[in-house]
Design an enzyme around this catalytic site. Sequence first.
Site, short mmCIF file in Angstrom:
data_model
loop_
_atom_site.label_atom_id
_atom_site.label_comp_id
_atom_site.label_asym_id
_atom_site.label_seq_id
_atom_site.Cartn_x
_atom_site.Cartn_y
_atom_site.Cartn_z
N HIS A 18 0.83 -1.20 0.00
CA HIS A 18 0.00 0.00 0.00
C HIS A 18 0.87 1.25 0.00
O HIS A 18 2.11 1.17 -0.07
CB HIS A 18 -0.99 -0.04 1.17
N HIS A 21 4.04 1.33 2.31
CA HIS A 21 5.19 0.58 1.80
C HIS A 21 5.77 1.31 0.60
O HIS A 21 6.98 1.42 0.45
CB HIS A 21 4.78 -0.82 1.35
N CYS A 126 1.96 -9.99 22.58
CA CYS A 126 0.94 -9.59 21.61
C CYS A 126 1.16 -10.40 20.35
O CYS A 126 2.24 -10.34 19.75
CB CYS A 126 1.04 -8.10 21.28
N CYS A 129 1.87 -8.16 17.20
CA CYS A 129 3.22 -7.61 17.03
C CYS A 129 4.28 -8.69 17.07
O CYS A 129 5.44 -8.44 16.74
CB CYS A 129 3.56 -6.62 18.15
N CYS A 143 -2.28 -4.10 24.08
CA CYS A 143 -1.18 -3.72 23.21
C CYS A 143 -1.50 -2.34 22.66
O CYS A 143 -2.58 -2.12 22.10
CB CYS A 143 -1.07 -4.72 22.07
N HIS A 146 -2.28 -2.65 18.76
CA HIS A 146 -3.44 -3.40 18.27
C HIS A 146 -4.68 -3.23 19.12
O HIS A 146 -5.75 -3.70 18.75
CB HIS A 146 -3.10 -4.89 18.17
N LYS A 295 -5.89 7.42 10.39
CA LYS A 295 -4.97 6.32 10.25
C LYS A 295 -5.40 5.46 9.05
O LYS A 295 -6.60 5.27 8.86
CB LYS A 295 -5.04 5.50 11.55
N LYS A 298 -7.39 -1.19 7.25
CA LYS A 298 -8.34 -2.03 6.53
C LYS A 298 -9.74 -1.81 7.06
O LYS A 298 -10.70 -1.75 6.31
CB LYS A 298 -7.96 -3.50 6.74
#
Length: 630
Positions: A18, A21, A126, A129, A143, A146, A295, A298
């Site tokens: 995405h 990256h 977690c 992670c 976490c 997450h 942010k 998805k």
Amino acid sequence: MPTFYLTTPIYYVNARPHLGHAYTTIAADAMVRYRRLAGDDVRFLTGTDEHGDNIARAATAAGVSPQAYADEISATFREMWKSLGISNDDFIRTTEARHKKIVREVLQKLWDAGEIYLGTYGGHYCFGCERFYTEKEIVDGKCPDHQRPLEWIEEQNYFFKMSKYQDWLIGYIKDRPDLIQPGRYRNEILGFLRDPLQDLSISRPRTRLEWGIPLPFDDKYVTYVWFDALINYVSALGDLDSERTRRYWPHVRHMIGKDIVKPHAIYWPCMLKAAGLDVFRELRVTGYWTIEGQKMSKSLGNVVEPPAYTSKYGNDAFRYFLLREMVFGLDADFSDAAFRTRFNADLANDLGNLVSRVTTLIVNLAGGKVPAPDAVARPDDVSGLKAASERAAAETDRAMADFAFHRALAAIWEFIGAVNRYVDTTQPWALAKQPERRAELDTVLYALGESLRVLGVLLVPFVPEAATRIREGLGQPGAPRLSEVVWGRLAPGTPVAKIAGLFPRIEEKKEGPAASATTAPEPSHVSIADFRKVDLRVAEVIAAEPVPKSKKLLKLTVSLGAEQRTIVAGIAEHYAPADLVGKKVVVVANLEPAKLMGVESKGMLLAGSAGPVLGVLSPDRELPPGAKVS
Ligand code: MSP
């Protein structure tokens, strides 16, 4: 010849490539293209990180083997970089034999040297992670990344004696102010190192996780994913004593996002030190992209994949936007509107028009051949352009030494602005009507052609496809070099071809969501007098908290300058309360009060939405709370 070895993070294969990256990879690509242009001996590495719990779980969910799953997504990354014109020299996968071999070699070396021991570890883990969290890092038992509860895990594991490197690492970082840049990340790491450093658990029992590299000295365990992943940077070069490793490793620089500073700035130097390898030369940390203020995720459905832009506007446009918009190291926001604005202003108007104007002028007024400049005609304005080109080249060089892509582009665009103004003031088409001013015309056209030639080199790292078209149109064969950015190198008589349509303007959308007005009933008109009855005000959010038992509502305390009041807004799924505090917003101040889930709301917050994306309206200049909006 300076040597320059640059790496990107290797990306996990549990998500498709995405914008995030792509940004890191594109920024690294721009950097290595610049270093190649400067004549350095360059190596550029990217790749995929394929082991670990997350990937094993994603594969199970997809009903395929982890290897098949990794093969597919890794190929997506490789193809994406190819289609974006990324010039990586190698692409490493952590499932490749060449990588596993070096990981096992490093592990064996550390084991033999007594750097690794078997111990028991209990900790809050977690699964997202794939790491344990210290008490200090845990937020509300969850976490912080997450927002999921952590699980307590106790197991026998192998540990790397990282704690013994604490003092060495602090000294190493303190002695090298440029090792971790920008400086705020260096400070963060030095701050973290004020607390005792723990040993690093570097294995996972195979009873819990099969998908990893078995430890060479105990195959009941596989290697912890970070220990495996970091080694990619060196394994990609070959054996530890290979010629290529000796050539490039001492010059390695890593570009990473701000999310993975800790493993790179703490685990990695300690691992390298213990293994007797040089520590990287620098760690360059990039900020994060948000999408229209939120942010990218998805669950919000706002993940931007590069083809959404590159297929319509080309690779260069996407690349340019990312490099120009983000101040390297800080966060930046991606939005369709910002993309279009920059595209039209910088690429279509400034650059595209200039290239088309200049080549057309040379074709039409000089028979398609660069004319010879006249030594005496118009000396002043020509030397002005020469100086502007030199300023651009010098500033680009300084900016690139700082990885400040945005500054390099601003400097090049200053020059583009100067050349555009030069066309406007010299008016070559008017000169052409006066045969006695031929020498002046030739001089002006030469200066314009020469400016484009310089741009055809300076632009290579940032808009490589456009730069190639410029050089081709100006009959410049061969690989471009920074050393050619010397005013006056363009040979008179060089054939010039018209270059049109480099960046065709984006016309305002005629179809799509905005056009739904043509199918939906037209809203009836509101008279200006009626509209004025609505009292719109700028307000500042003083406090924000969720409304109990409501998924959607937030209770906001806002200041309207003279008074404070409570407003309930249905934005809890789009904003964390903390993100709103201190924000200036726009509210309807004279709305009839209403009770929502038991809380009285005095007014309404304005927000725009399109599909799943929602954005709160905010004035784009400093305005005091209470200011009237009309
Ligand atoms: N596999 C690890 C890295 C191992 S390196 C030895 C990993 N992979 S990842 O797929 O999650 O990629 C993280 C990187 O992607 C970030 O460090 C950053 O470079 C990039 N980005 C991911 N999301 C991003 C944004 N929203 N904005 C900018 N870059 C982001 O972590």
